[in-house]
Design a protein around this motif. Structure first.
Motif, PDB file in Angstrom:
ATOM      1  N   ARG A 159      -0.429   2.882   1.625  1.00 48.42           N
ATOM      2  CA  ARG A 159      -0.520   3.851   0.528  1.00 48.42           C
ATOM      3  C   ARG A 159       0.864   4.368   0.124  1.00 48.42           C
ATOM      4  N   GLY A 189      -5.821   6.340  -7.238  1.00 46.28           N
ATOM      5  CA  GLY A 189      -5.434   5.162  -6.476  1.00 46.28           C
ATOM      6  C   GLY A 189      -6.386   4.007  -6.672  1.00 46.28           C
ATOM      7  N   SER A 190      -5.821   2.796  -6.702  1.00 47.56           N
ATOM      8  CA  SER A 190      -6.643   1.599  -6.836  1.00 47.56           C
ATOM      9  C   SER A 190      -6.046   0.483  -5.970  1.00 47.56           C
ATOM     10  N   LYS A 191      -6.889  -0.423  -5.530  1.00 43.36           N
ATOM     11  CA  LYS A 191      -6.405  -1.529  -4.713  1.00 43.36           C
ATOM     12  C   LYS A 191      -5.580  -2.498  -5.553  1.00 43.36           C
ATOM     13  N   VAL A 237      -2.852   0.133  -1.719  1.00 48.40           N
ATOM     14  CA  VAL A 237      -3.322   1.077  -2.746  1.00 48.40           C
ATOM     15  C   VAL A 237      -2.131   1.587  -3.556  1.00 48.40           C
ATOM     16  N   GLN A 295       1.269   5.483  -3.512  1.00 49.99           N
ATOM     17  CA  GLN A 295       0.264   6.372  -4.089  1.00 49.99           C
ATOM     18  C   GLN A 295       0.669   7.825  -3.924  1.00 49.99           C
TER      19      GLN A 295
END
Length: 519
Positions: free
Chosen positions: A397, A420-422, A430, A400
């Motif tokens: 992360r 957040g997105s993959k 993320v 993020q």
């Protein structure tokens, strides 16, 4: 509505659009028989904003056929001179196309009265002119007086309107006064100013202009909050870490140095625009959107709001120095023509406010404004708390940040959500992505200019977007401790033009592990 239909409406009874029932939302509300007197009609505000807005309202069919515009000023102008001046202003500033037929109809109702603000004879002439226009133009005794003049002249103009009998009229006709900011220099002067105005006009007839409240995206704050179940459960201290309200300008003082010196960024912007935005973001849902209910909820918030101590660490102020503004090298504040090099007036101001309520306890509201900053932008950013637990592997992360909802007031009106997105691929990584709603892309209708909306609302007696005298005084009560502290503690800190303000503003947030957004 055709010209024939408009002229057949009785000028002595309350006007109702015969084509629109109260339930019909397809047609906008149109002002009934009325006229407007502008004091200070030769000033920059009238030329750049008010006169183009009046033409645009006429062009959109929102003014009655007999609408009459009276200018009052010191120039020795004929009707033709006045028309030429307005025509030039309209062609330079109107947002709708210039149409000869609209202009000719509007110009028929243009009158200029020459005089000073202490000239009894000139105000008597103005009173006689309005009486004559009521008969010849069908304005039915309905007049709005726009005080586009410095507050120092409010007392003179109000006294003359009272002395000449123009401030009062028998029902169903009406008289209203529209007042431009600044509304005083502190709470005490605001009270004195309100007493002067209310001694002549009852509070229900006073419309204090804060042009930010007329912007479409400011009004959309209420739609975003109260028309969507999506946001309301999260709109509180359980989920929101802090709120940032920013109004940044990329211009300097220009020719306003004489006016600005002694006022400063906090009085010019925070006391009115930014505290009003805070109230709209933080208020509880009103019973309905009538002026009384909306203003009541805003005042509850303002009564509970205060500056956070110690002010040495929770506020910041600065003055811009020379530097690069984009591709242009610009001079510093103390080099601006008409500005006192020894002045302590700030061009950047930031402060930390808190609201003592169940919804917002412990959530800091950071307000900032400044000139010669990185870019022109006004926005409200609600920054969310981090999730209490993350099941993702360590290091996935790193790109993020916190979730954010950003309400963009200008120039790119809209709402942005960051979450957040993959990242595509085999690894669980993320990153932040944006979901962006823009007004210009979602709607074909062009948003009206703020002064159009506010002038029309004043003519319609729709007071929802106008601060009351109590709101103004409460805003000063919030800001006064900050201004008093600054007055006792030296000069503002320098910041280079084209940057985002003084270092003390960054430290304001860094002390609690936060940081300003870079719009």
């Amino acid at each position: 509505m055709s010209d024939h239909e408009a002229t057949n409406v009785s000028p002595v009874t309350p006007w109702v659009n015969p084509l629109r029932s109260p339930q019909d939302k397809r047609l906008p509300r149109i002002a009934g028989p009325c006229g407007m007197v502008i004091f200070g009609v030769t000033g920059d505000l009238a030329r750049k904003k008010l006169l183009p807005a009046i033409y645009d309202l006429a062009n959109r069919g929102l003014l009655p056929a007999g609408f009459t515009l009276v200018g009052y000023g010191r120039r020795d102008w004929s009707k033709a001179d006045f028309e030429d001046y307005i025509k030039e202003a309209v062609k330079a500033g109107a947002r709708t196309p210039f149409r000869d037929n609209v202009w000719e109809r509007l110009a028929e109702g243009m009158v200029f009265v020459s005089g000073n603000f202490d000239d009894d004879a000139a105000f008597d002439q103005l009173a006689a002119t309005l009486s004559e226009l009521d008969q010849t133009r069908g304005t039915a005794g309905n007049w709005a007086f726009y005080l586009s003049v410095p507050p120092a002249y409010f007392s003179n103009v109000c006294h003359q309107l009272q002395r000449s009998g123009m401030a009062k009229v028998a029902a169903p006709a009406w008289r209203r006064v529209i007042v431009e900011k600044p509304f005083g220099r502190d709470q005490q002067t605001a009270k004195e100013l309100n007493e002067v105005i209310n001694s002549v006009f009852p509070e229900k007839s006073v419309f204090r202009i804060d042009h930010y409240l007329g912007k479409e995206t400011v009004q959309n704050i209420m739609a975003l909050r109260f028309a969507n179940q999506l946001f309301d459960p999260l709109w509180n201290s359980h989920y929101i870490d802090h709120v940032q309200i920013t109004m940044a300008e990329d211009i300097g003082l220009g020719g306003r140095a004489g006016y600005y010196d002694g006022i400063g960024a906090a009085r010019d912007v925070i006391q009115n625009h930014l505290i009003q935005l805070l109230a709209l973001v933080a208020m509880e849902e009103p019973i309905d959107f009538t002026p009384a209910e909306l203003q009541a909820e805003k005042m509850k918030v303002l009564r509970a709001t205060h500056a956070v101590e110690p002010l040495s660490k929770t506020t910041a102020r600065g003055q811009y120095t020379s530097g690069w503004q984009g591709s242009e090298y610009v001079k510093g504040l103390r080099e601006e023509t008409g500005f006192d090099p020894d002045s302590t007036t700030e061009t950047y101001a930031a402060c930390t406010l808190e609201i003592n309520s169940r919804r917002w306890a412990g959530v800091p509201f950071y307000l900032r404004t400044g000139k010669r900053l990185g870019r022109r932008v006004t926005e409200i950013a609600l920054v969310f708390k981090d999730a209490p637990h993350h099941p993702f592997p360590e290091g996935t992360r790193h790109a993020q940040g916190p979730n954010v909802v950003v309400i963009r007031v200008q120039p790119d009106e809209g709402v942005l959500m960051r979450f957040g997105s993959k990242v595509p691929g085999s690894a669980m990584e993320v990153r932040d992505v944006n979901m962006d709603f823009g007004y210009s892309e979602a709607f074909t209708e062009e948003s009206p200019e703020a002064y159009e909306r506010l002038i029309l609302d004043a003519l319609l007696d729709e007071a929802s977007l106008f601060p009351t005298n109590e709101e103004v005084e409460l805003s000063w009560k919030i800001l006064d401790p900050v201004l008093e502290y600054w007055a006792k503690h030296g000069k503002p800190e320098d910041y280079v033009a084209g940057t985002w303000g003084p270092e003390s503003a960054n430290k304001m947030l860094e002390r609690s592990g936060r940081a300003w957004r870079r719009p």
